[in-house]
Design an enzyme around this catalytic site. Structure first.
Site, short mmCIF file in Angstrom:
data_model
loop_
_atom_site.label_atom_id
_atom_site.label_comp_id
_atom_site.label_asym_id
_atom_site.label_seq_id
_atom_site.Cartn_x
_atom_site.Cartn_y
_atom_site.Cartn_z
N GLY A 11 -7.56 -30.49 9.81
CA GLY A 11 -6.43 -30.85 8.96
C GLY A 11 -5.17 -30.93 9.82
CB VAL A 61 -13.87 -29.45 7.39
CG1 VAL A 61 -12.89 -29.63 8.52
CG2 VAL A 61 -13.18 -29.46 6.03
CE1 TYR A 152 -5.21 -24.77 -2.01
CE2 TYR A 152 -4.06 -22.80 -2.78
CZ TYR A 152 -4.25 -23.79 -1.82
OH TYR A 152 -3.46 -23.80 -0.69
CB ALA A 154 -12.14 -19.05 -6.54
CB ILE A 185 4.50 -24.38 3.40
CG1 ILE A 185 4.06 -22.91 3.56
CG2 ILE A 185 5.02 -24.95 4.72
CD1 ILE A 185 5.17 -21.93 3.97
P1 NAI Z 1 -1.32 -31.44 4.00
O1 NAI Z 1 -1.86 -32.21 2.86
O2 NAI Z 1 -0.01 -31.83 4.60
O3 NAI Z 1 -2.41 -31.40 5.18
C1 NAI Z 1 -3.77 -31.21 4.93
C2 NAI Z 1 -4.57 -32.01 5.94
O4 NAI Z 1 -5.96 -31.71 5.75
C3 NAI Z 1 -4.42 -33.52 5.76
O5 NAI Z 1 -4.15 -34.14 7.00
C4 NAI Z 1 -5.79 -33.95 5.22
O6 NAI Z 1 -6.16 -35.28 5.60
C5 NAI Z 1 -6.68 -32.91 5.84
N1 NAI Z 1 -7.95 -32.76 5.13
C6 NAI Z 1 -8.16 -32.57 3.80
N2 NAI Z 1 -9.47 -32.50 3.54
C7 NAI Z 1 -10.12 -32.63 4.73
C8 NAI Z 1 -11.49 -32.67 5.10
N3 NAI Z 1 -12.48 -32.55 4.20
N4 NAI Z 1 -11.79 -32.80 6.42
C9 NAI Z 1 -10.81 -32.92 7.34
N5 NAI Z 1 -9.49 -32.95 7.04
C10 NAI Z 1 -9.16 -32.81 5.74
O7 NAI Z 1 -1.29 -29.93 3.51
P2 NAI Z 1 -0.70 -28.56 4.11
O8 NAI Z 1 0.24 -28.03 3.12
O9 NAI Z 1 -0.31 -28.72 5.51
O10 NAI Z 1 -2.01 -27.67 3.99
C11 NAI Z 1 -2.69 -27.14 5.11
C12 NAI Z 1 -3.45 -25.92 4.63
O11 NAI Z 1 -2.50 -24.95 4.19
C13 NAI Z 1 -4.40 -26.15 3.46
O12 NAI Z 1 -5.58 -25.41 3.68
C14 NAI Z 1 -3.62 -25.60 2.28
O13 NAI Z 1 -4.47 -25.18 1.25
C15 NAI Z 1 -2.90 -24.45 2.93
N6 NAI Z 1 -1.73 -23.92 2.24
C16 NAI Z 1 -0.65 -24.73 1.97
C17 NAI Z 1 0.46 -24.20 1.34
C18 NAI Z 1 1.64 -25.05 1.01
O14 NAI Z 1 2.50 -24.57 0.22
N7 NAI Z 1 1.80 -26.24 1.53
C19 NAI Z 1 0.51 -22.78 0.95
C20 NAI Z 1 -0.66 -22.02 1.32
C21 NAI Z 1 -1.73 -22.58 1.94
#
Ligand code: NAI
Length: 249
Positions: A11, A61, A152, A154, A185
Protein backbone atom coordinates in the site's frame (compact mmCIF):
# COMPACT_ATOMS: atom_id res chain seq x y z
CA UNK A 1 21.94 0.55 9.11
CA UNK A 2 23.68 -0.72 5.97
CA UNK A 3 22.97 1.29 2.82
CA UNK A 4 21.90 -1.85 0.97
CA UNK A 5 19.00 -2.58 3.35
CA UNK A 6 15.69 -3.03 1.53
CA UNK A 7 12.27 -2.09 2.86
CA UNK A 8 9.08 -3.46 1.33
CA UNK A 9 6.06 -1.20 1.79
CA UNK A 10 2.63 -2.55 0.87
CA UNK A 11 0.00 0.00 0.00
CA UNK A 12 3.05 2.16 -0.61
CA UNK A 13 1.62 4.25 -3.43
CA UNK A 14 -0.64 6.50 -1.36
CA UNK A 15 -1.19 8.13 2.02
CA UNK A 16 0.68 6.63 5.00
CA UNK A 17 2.55 4.09 2.84
CA UNK A 18 3.79 6.78 0.43
CA UNK A 19 4.93 9.07 3.26
CA UNK A 20 6.78 6.12 4.82
CA UNK A 21 8.45 5.21 1.51
CA UNK A 22 9.69 8.80 1.20
CA UNK A 23 11.07 8.78 4.77
CA UNK A 24 12.69 5.33 4.63
CA UNK A 25 14.29 6.15 1.27
CA UNK A 26 16.58 8.56 3.14
CA UNK A 27 18.39 5.57 4.65
CA UNK A 28 17.60 2.45 2.59
CA UNK A 29 16.22 1.18 -0.72
CA UNK A 30 12.43 1.06 -0.81
CA UNK A 31 10.13 -1.22 -2.77
CA UNK A 32 6.73 0.36 -3.24
CA UNK A 33 4.23 -2.48 -3.63
CA UNK A 34 0.66 -1.63 -4.52
CA UNK A 35 -2.23 -2.90 -6.58
CA UNK A 36 -2.12 0.55 -8.23
CA UNK A 37 1.10 0.09 -10.22
CA UNK A 38 1.05 3.44 -12.09
CA UNK A 39 0.81 5.33 -8.77
CA UNK A 40 3.65 3.21 -7.31
CA UNK A 41 5.76 3.94 -10.40
CA UNK A 42 5.11 7.68 -10.14
CA UNK A 43 6.23 7.71 -6.49
CA UNK A 44 9.33 5.60 -7.21
CA UNK A 45 10.30 7.99 -10.00
CA UNK A 46 9.88 11.00 -7.72
CA UNK A 47 11.97 9.39 -4.94
CA UNK A 48 14.70 8.57 -7.46
CA UNK A 49 14.64 12.13 -8.73
CA UNK A 50 15.34 13.24 -5.14
CA UNK A 51 18.36 10.91 -4.95
CA UNK A 52 16.73 7.89 -3.27
CA UNK A 53 16.73 4.26 -4.35
CA UNK A 54 13.16 3.17 -5.10
CA UNK A 55 11.40 0.40 -7.03
CA UNK A 56 7.74 -0.10 -7.87
CA UNK A 57 6.05 -3.48 -8.03
CA UNK A 58 2.47 -4.57 -8.60
CA UNK A 59 1.12 -6.61 -5.70
CA UNK A 60 -2.38 -7.52 -4.57
CA UNK A 61 -1.81 -8.49 -0.95
CA UNK A 62 -5.07 -10.45 -0.88
CA UNK A 63 -3.76 -12.86 -3.53
CA UNK A 64 -1.28 -15.53 -2.50
CA UNK A 65 -0.04 -15.88 -6.08
CA UNK A 66 0.51 -12.14 -6.49
CA UNK A 67 2.38 -11.91 -3.16
CA UNK A 68 4.58 -14.93 -3.88
CA UNK A 69 5.46 -13.76 -7.38
CA UNK A 70 6.21 -10.19 -6.28
CA UNK A 71 8.40 -11.24 -3.34
CA UNK A 72 10.29 -13.74 -5.56
CA UNK A 73 10.94 -10.96 -8.10
CA UNK A 74 12.15 -8.60 -5.37
CA UNK A 75 14.55 -11.23 -3.94
CA UNK A 76 15.89 -12.06 -7.38
CA UNK A 77 16.15 -8.56 -8.91
CA UNK A 78 16.75 -6.30 -5.89
CA UNK A 79 17.74 -8.36 -2.84
CA UNK A 80 16.38 -9.75 0.43
CA UNK A 81 13.67 -7.76 2.20
CA UNK A 82 15.11 -6.59 5.52
CA UNK A 83 12.16 -4.45 6.66
CA UNK A 84 8.46 -4.88 5.96
CA UNK A 85 5.83 -2.20 6.42
CA UNK A 86 2.61 -4.19 5.94
CA UNK A 87 0.18 -1.36 5.40
CA UNK A 88 -2.17 -1.96 2.43
CA UNK A 89 -5.72 -1.30 3.50
CA UNK A 90 -9.25 -0.42 2.51
CA UNK A 91 -12.21 0.90 4.45
CA UNK A 92 -15.92 0.38 4.07
CA UNK A 93 -18.21 2.34 6.38
CA UNK A 94 -21.63 0.79 6.83
CA UNK A 95 -24.10 -0.27 9.52
CA UNK A 96 -23.73 -3.90 10.55
CA UNK A 97 -26.95 -4.97 8.83
CA UNK A 98 -25.57 -3.77 5.46
CA UNK A 99 -22.27 -5.67 5.60
CA UNK A 100 -22.43 -8.29 2.85
CA UNK A 101 -20.35 -11.49 2.91
CA UNK A 102 -18.21 -10.10 0.01
CA UNK A 103 -17.61 -6.83 1.95
CA UNK A 104 -16.57 -8.85 5.00
CA UNK A 105 -14.32 -11.09 2.89
CA UNK A 106 -12.69 -8.08 1.16
CA UNK A 107 -11.88 -6.53 4.53
CA UNK A 108 -10.44 -9.74 6.02
CA UNK A 109 -8.59 -10.73 2.84
CA UNK A 110 -6.92 -7.35 2.41
CA UNK A 111 -5.93 -6.69 6.02
CA UNK A 112 -5.62 -10.04 7.81
CA UNK A 113 -4.88 -12.54 5.04
CA UNK A 114 -2.79 -9.91 3.22
CA UNK A 115 -0.78 -9.07 6.32
CA UNK A 116 -0.18 -12.75 7.00
CA UNK A 117 0.76 -13.64 3.40
CA UNK A 118 3.29 -10.84 2.96
CA UNK A 119 4.86 -11.41 6.39
CA UNK A 120 5.14 -15.14 5.73
CA UNK A 121 6.75 -14.51 2.34
CA UNK A 122 9.56 -12.37 3.79
CA UNK A 123 10.03 -13.89 7.25
CA UNK A 124 11.95 -17.05 6.33
CA UNK A 125 14.89 -15.01 5.06
CA UNK A 126 14.75 -12.57 8.03
CA UNK A 127 14.78 -15.46 10.51
CA UNK A 128 17.61 -17.24 8.68
CA UNK A 129 19.69 -14.05 8.69
CA UNK A 130 18.62 -13.21 12.27
CA UNK A 131 17.95 -9.65 11.12
CA UNK A 132 14.86 -7.75 10.20
CA UNK A 133 11.70 -6.05 11.32
CA UNK A 134 8.02 -5.83 10.52
CA UNK A 135 5.43 -3.16 11.25
CA UNK A 136 1.72 -3.77 10.59
CA UNK A 137 -0.74 -0.93 10.19
CA UNK A 138 -3.52 -1.63 12.65
CA UNK A 139 -5.72 1.19 13.99
CA UNK A 140 -7.02 2.90 17.09
CA UNK A 141 -10.22 1.01 16.37
CA UNK A 142 -8.41 -2.29 17.06
CA UNK A 143 -8.67 -1.33 20.72
CA UNK A 144 -11.92 0.60 21.06
CA UNK A 145 -14.17 -0.73 18.28
CA UNK A 146 -16.01 1.31 15.68
CA UNK A 147 -19.71 1.94 15.10
CA UNK A 148 -20.49 1.49 11.37
CA UNK A 149 -17.09 -0.15 10.97
CA UNK A 150 -17.40 -3.61 12.52
CA UNK A 151 -15.57 -5.41 9.70
CA UNK A 152 -12.75 -2.86 9.61
CA UNK A 153 -12.26 -2.87 13.38
CA UNK A 154 -12.37 -6.68 13.54
CA UNK A 155 -9.71 -6.89 10.82
CA UNK A 156 -7.50 -4.35 12.60
CA UNK A 157 -7.78 -6.20 15.92
CA UNK A 158 -6.81 -9.43 14.16
CA UNK A 159 -3.76 -7.68 12.69
CA UNK A 160 -2.67 -6.51 16.14
CA UNK A 161 -3.05 -10.08 17.39
CA UNK A 162 -1.01 -11.36 14.45
CA UNK A 163 1.72 -8.83 15.27
CA UNK A 164 1.88 -10.03 18.89
CA UNK A 165 2.08 -13.72 17.97
CA UNK A 166 4.74 -13.12 15.33
CA UNK A 167 6.66 -10.94 17.79
CA UNK A 168 6.76 -13.83 20.29
CA UNK A 169 7.73 -16.34 17.64
CA UNK A 170 10.44 -14.19 16.05
CA UNK A 171 11.95 -12.54 19.14
CA UNK A 172 14.53 -15.31 19.76
CA UNK A 173 15.82 -14.71 16.22
CA UNK A 174 16.32 -10.97 16.69
CA UNK A 175 13.43 -10.10 14.37
CA UNK A 176 11.07 -7.52 15.86
CA UNK A 177 7.37 -7.25 14.95
CA UNK A 178 5.24 -4.29 15.96
CA UNK A 179 2.03 -2.54 14.94
CA UNK A 180 0.90 1.04 14.71
CA UNK A 181 -2.57 2.21 15.65
CA UNK A 182 -3.08 5.59 13.99
CA UNK A 183 -5.97 7.88 14.84
CA UNK A 184 -7.61 9.89 12.05
CA UNK A 185 -4.98 10.70 9.42
CA UNK A 186 -5.54 13.00 6.47
CA UNK A 187 -5.14 10.58 3.53
CA UNK A 188 -7.21 9.63 0.45
CA UNK A 189 -8.68 6.72 2.49
CA UNK A 190 -10.26 9.12 4.97
CA UNK A 191 -11.18 11.73 2.35
CA UNK A 192 -12.97 9.18 0.19
CA UNK A 193 -16.48 10.53 0.89
CA UNK A 194 -18.71 13.36 -0.35
CA UNK A 195 -17.39 16.89 0.33
CA UNK A 196 -20.09 17.80 2.88
CA UNK A 197 -19.50 14.56 4.78
CA UNK A 198 -15.73 15.25 4.78
CA UNK A 199 -16.28 18.75 6.24
CA UNK A 200 -18.54 17.26 8.91
CA UNK A 201 -15.92 14.59 9.65
CA UNK A 202 -13.05 17.07 10.02
CA UNK A 203 -15.19 19.21 12.38
CA UNK A 204 -15.94 16.10 14.42
CA UNK A 205 -12.28 15.07 14.60
CA UNK A 206 -11.37 18.59 15.69
CA UNK A 207 -13.82 18.16 18.58
CA UNK A 208 -12.98 14.64 19.68
CA UNK A 209 -9.21 14.38 19.13
CA UNK A 210 -7.51 15.94 22.18
CA UNK A 211 -4.95 17.63 19.90
CA UNK A 212 -7.90 19.14 17.96
CA UNK A 213 -6.80 18.07 14.50
CA UNK A 214 -6.20 15.21 12.09
CA UNK A 215 -2.73 13.70 11.91
CA UNK A 216 -0.57 13.83 8.80
CA UNK A 217 0.74 10.79 6.93
CA UNK A 218 4.29 11.90 7.69
CA UNK A 219 3.59 11.90 11.45
CA UNK A 220 2.69 8.21 11.11
CA UNK A 221 5.68 7.56 8.84
CA UNK A 222 7.96 8.94 11.58
CA UNK A 223 6.68 6.20 13.95
CA UNK A 224 7.25 3.46 11.38
CA UNK A 225 10.74 4.81 10.65
CA UNK A 226 11.46 4.66 14.40
CA UNK A 227 10.10 1.12 14.88
CA UNK A 228 12.14 -0.13 11.91
CA UNK A 229 15.32 1.44 13.24
CA UNK A 230 17.90 0.35 15.81
CA UNK A 231 16.54 3.06 18.14
CA UNK A 232 13.65 0.64 18.76
CA UNK A 233 15.97 -2.34 19.32
CA UNK A 234 14.20 -3.57 22.52
CA UNK A 235 10.65 -2.93 21.34
CA UNK A 236 8.58 -5.81 19.99
CA UNK A 237 4.92 -6.83 20.05
CA UNK A 238 3.75 -3.29 20.75
CA UNK A 239 0.97 -1.14 19.31
CA UNK A 240 2.22 2.44 18.95
CA UNK A 241 -0.46 5.09 18.60
CA UNK A 242 0.12 8.24 16.54
CA UNK A 243 -3.37 9.50 17.40
CA UNK A 244 -3.27 12.95 19.00
CA UNK A 245 -4.31 11.40 22.32
CA UNK A 246 -7.58 10.00 20.99
CA UNK A 247 -7.18 6.53 22.52
CA UNK A 248 -5.15 5.79 25.65
CA UNK A 249 -5.11 2.37 27.23
P1 NAI B 1 -4.75 5.19 1.21
O1 NAI B 1 -6.04 4.82 0.57
O2 NAI B 1 -4.18 6.54 0.96
O3 NAI B 1 -3.64 4.10 0.85
C1 NAI B 1 -3.91 2.73 0.83
C2 NAI B 1 -3.09 2.08 -0.27
O4 NAI B 1 -3.28 0.66 -0.19
C3 NAI B 1 -3.51 2.51 -1.67
O5 NAI B 1 -2.38 2.87 -2.44
C4 NAI B 1 -4.18 1.25 -2.24
O6 NAI B 1 -4.05 1.13 -3.66
C5 NAI B 1 -3.43 0.17 -1.50
N1 NAI B 1 -4.17 -1.10 -1.46
C6 NAI B 1 -5.45 -1.31 -1.07
N2 NAI B 1 -5.76 -2.62 -1.20
C7 NAI B 1 -4.64 -3.24 -1.65
C8 NAI B 1 -4.34 -4.59 -2.00
N3 NAI B 1 -5.25 -5.57 -1.91
N4 NAI B 1 -3.07 -4.88 -2.41
C9 NAI B 1 -2.15 -3.90 -2.51
N5 NAI B 1 -2.39 -2.60 -2.25
C10 NAI B 1 -3.63 -2.28 -1.82
O7 NAI B 1 -4.99 4.95 2.76
P2 NAI B 1 -4.14 5.27 4.09
O8 NAI B 1 -4.98 6.11 4.94
O9 NAI B 1 -2.77 5.66 3.76
O10 NAI B 1 -4.16 3.82 4.74
C11 NAI B 1 -3.00 3.03 4.93
C12 NAI B 1 -3.30 2.07 6.06
O11 NAI B 1 -3.53 2.83 7.25
C13 NAI B 1 -4.53 1.20 5.87
O12 NAI B 1 -4.25 -0.11 6.34
C14 NAI B 1 -5.57 1.88 6.75
O13 NAI B 1 -6.56 0.97 7.18
C15 NAI B 1 -4.71 2.36 7.88
N6 NAI B 1 -5.24 3.43 8.72
C16 NAI B 1 -5.59 4.63 8.18
C17 NAI B 1 -6.08 5.64 9.00
C18 NAI B 1 -6.49 6.96 8.45
O14 NAI B 1 -7.14 7.73 9.21
N7 NAI B 1 -6.18 7.33 7.23
C19 NAI B 1 -6.21 5.43 10.45
C20 NAI B 1 -5.78 4.14 10.91
C21 NAI B 1 -5.31 3.18 10.07
Amino acid sequence: MAARDIALITGGASGIGAATAIRLARRMAVVIADRDLPAAERLAASIKQDGGNAFAIEMDVASGTSVRQAVARISQDIGPVRHLFSNAGINIRQPVEDITPPDWAAMMNTHVRGGFLVAQAVLARMLADRRGGIVFTSSDFAVVGMARGAAYAAAKTALYSLAKSLALECAPFGVRVNAIGPGPIDTPLLRNRPEAEWREATDRFARIVPMRRLGSADEVAACVDFLLSDRASFITGQLLHPNGGQVMW
